[in-house]
Design a protein around this motif. Structure first.
Motif: not given
Length: 415
Positions: A383-387, A407-415
């Motif tokens: 989540d922090k990485a996504k921001q 870890i769910k790395v793919e969450k960085i792609l979430d809208p």
């Protein structure tokens, strides 16, 4: 209960959030859930019966047993006996699911194939996969996974496969297997079971450890085809002068393709037809997927990760991805005492590569990053990485996303 199981065609359920109508509901328990709480709800929603280990839960078609999981496994084992078709069990450290998916695509060109859904390969998933097998199936294709010694033997006892496969030995689940040798011994359980039960095994002849561990078995060796890699993003395979463009990435997937071709040949499917089927396969579940989002190419390979699969993914990416390029790497979990050493190896390797952006996610990487002086970004969670990621301009970049499922790395792609 046997009459009810036969009445519903051995249709079972374990989750009242999904359809349970016409099934027998098994009230499984785990560390964070207790299916017993939903027994009456399952009956209300149309379940023909429910199996519970709580003697206080009573009612019509509610069956009390001492252990719900063992009962589910016993039911699955009994249902398996009603089939006389080939049953293939796929185990190993890396590539189990992709191999299973590719084999399914190949076999589907000629047969009705039942295959494990997603990664239902453990002590719960295998029984559920067996019980979902249609009576009209020509071949059963099952994934078997383990994270501690003897687990493979328990699963094979339930599944009773006619053919077994070990994809490779890697550095997976070191926390449970204790060492790389422990991993190899655990995978060898599959060969040992096959030898004791007079079963066949597909064996990769390019892996010396698999050749040694499978001695004495009736073996079907692969690879048998001279495949040429003519493209990597996506993977393009050439055989007999013809190119086949797949929808997957990673040169390491050639081993999985070779296995699928050999299984196809064993079941009288020619390699041209098999490669055409493989070319139609669309990967899912965050495995070797190549997607483009807002002008950025992403190789999404973060369903899971261990030191072996991490190195394979990085090597393939660095050989094929053009600049600008970057990596987003999440912690590799379940490594036990090997965690620090293996995360440091990844960091040391990445620090020497020609990358335009390097991102790490998770506390295991943080512990070994503190003494490194190359340019990177670190975040405690995706989540922090996504921001941060959304604030950057990565137009035209190609990124590799790799990390353990937790870890769910793919969450960085979430809208």
């Amino acid at each position: 209960m046997q009459a009810e199981l036969e009445k519903c065609g051995f249709k079972v359920s374990t989750d009242t959030r999904k359809s349970v109508s016409g099934s027998i509901y098994f009230a499984l328990k785990g560390t964070t859930f207790d299916g017993n709480k939903f027994v009456h709800e399952a009956i209300e929603k149309g379940a023909l019966g429910a199996v519970t280990d709580d003697s206080k839960i009573v009612g019509n078609n509610i069956f009390y047993v001492e252990n719900v999981l063992k009962t589910l496994q016993a039911v699955a084992k009994e249902y398996r006996k009603s089939f006389t078709i080939p049953i293939i069990a796929i185990g190993g450290s890396n590539g189990k699911t992709t191999s299973k998916e590719l084999i399914r695509e190949v076999l589907n060109t000629k047969y009705t194939v039942h295959a494990t859904a997603e990664s239902l390969n453990n002590h719960i998933g295998v029984p559920l996969s067996i019980l979902s097998m249609d009576k009209n199936s020509d071949i059963g294709l099952f994934e078997v996974g383990a994270n501690h010694p003897q687990e493979h033997l328990e699963l094979l006892d339930i599944l009773d496969p006619t053919i077994v496969v070990i994809t490779n030995n890697g550095l997976d689940h070191l926390e449970g297997f204790k060492s790389p040798l422990g991993v190899r011994k655990a995978n060898k359980e599959i060969y040992d079971w096959a030898l004791s039960n007079n079963r066949e095994a597909f064996v990769n002849k390019d892996h010396q450890d698999l050749l040694e561990d499978s001695e004495g078995l009736e073996r079907i060796f692969y690879p048998t085809y001279a495949l040429e890699i003519t493209g990597s993003m996506p993977l393009v395979i050439k055989l007999g002068g013809k190119e086949y463009t797949t929808n997957i990435t990673g040169d390491y997937n050639v081993e999985n393709i070779q296995l699928a071709l050999s299984v196809g040949t064993h079941f009288e499917i020619n390699p041209k037809q098999a490669l055409e089927a493989i070319s139609r396969y669309l990967p899912s579940s965050k495995r070797s997927q190549l997607v483009k989002i807002n002008g950025i190419n992403f190789i999404i390979d973060c369903y899971n990760a261990n030191p072996t699969s991490m190195q394979l993914a990085l090597t393939s990416f660095l050989q094929s991805a053009k600049h600008p390029r970057g990596v987003v790497l999440g912690d590799m979990l379940e490594l036990g005492s090997y965690s620090g050493e293996e995360h440091k190896k990844v960091v040391d390797y990445v620090s020497k590569q020609n990358l335009d952006c390097t991102v790490f996610i998770g506390n295991d990487f943080k512990k070994v990053l503190e003494k490194n002086f190359f340019t990177y970004q670190w975040f405690p969670d995706p989540d922090k990485a996504k921001q941060w990621f959304k604030e950057q301009n990565f137009d035209g970049f190609t990124f590799l996303l790799k990390g353990s499922r937790g870890i769910k790395v793919e969450k960085i792609l979430d809208p």
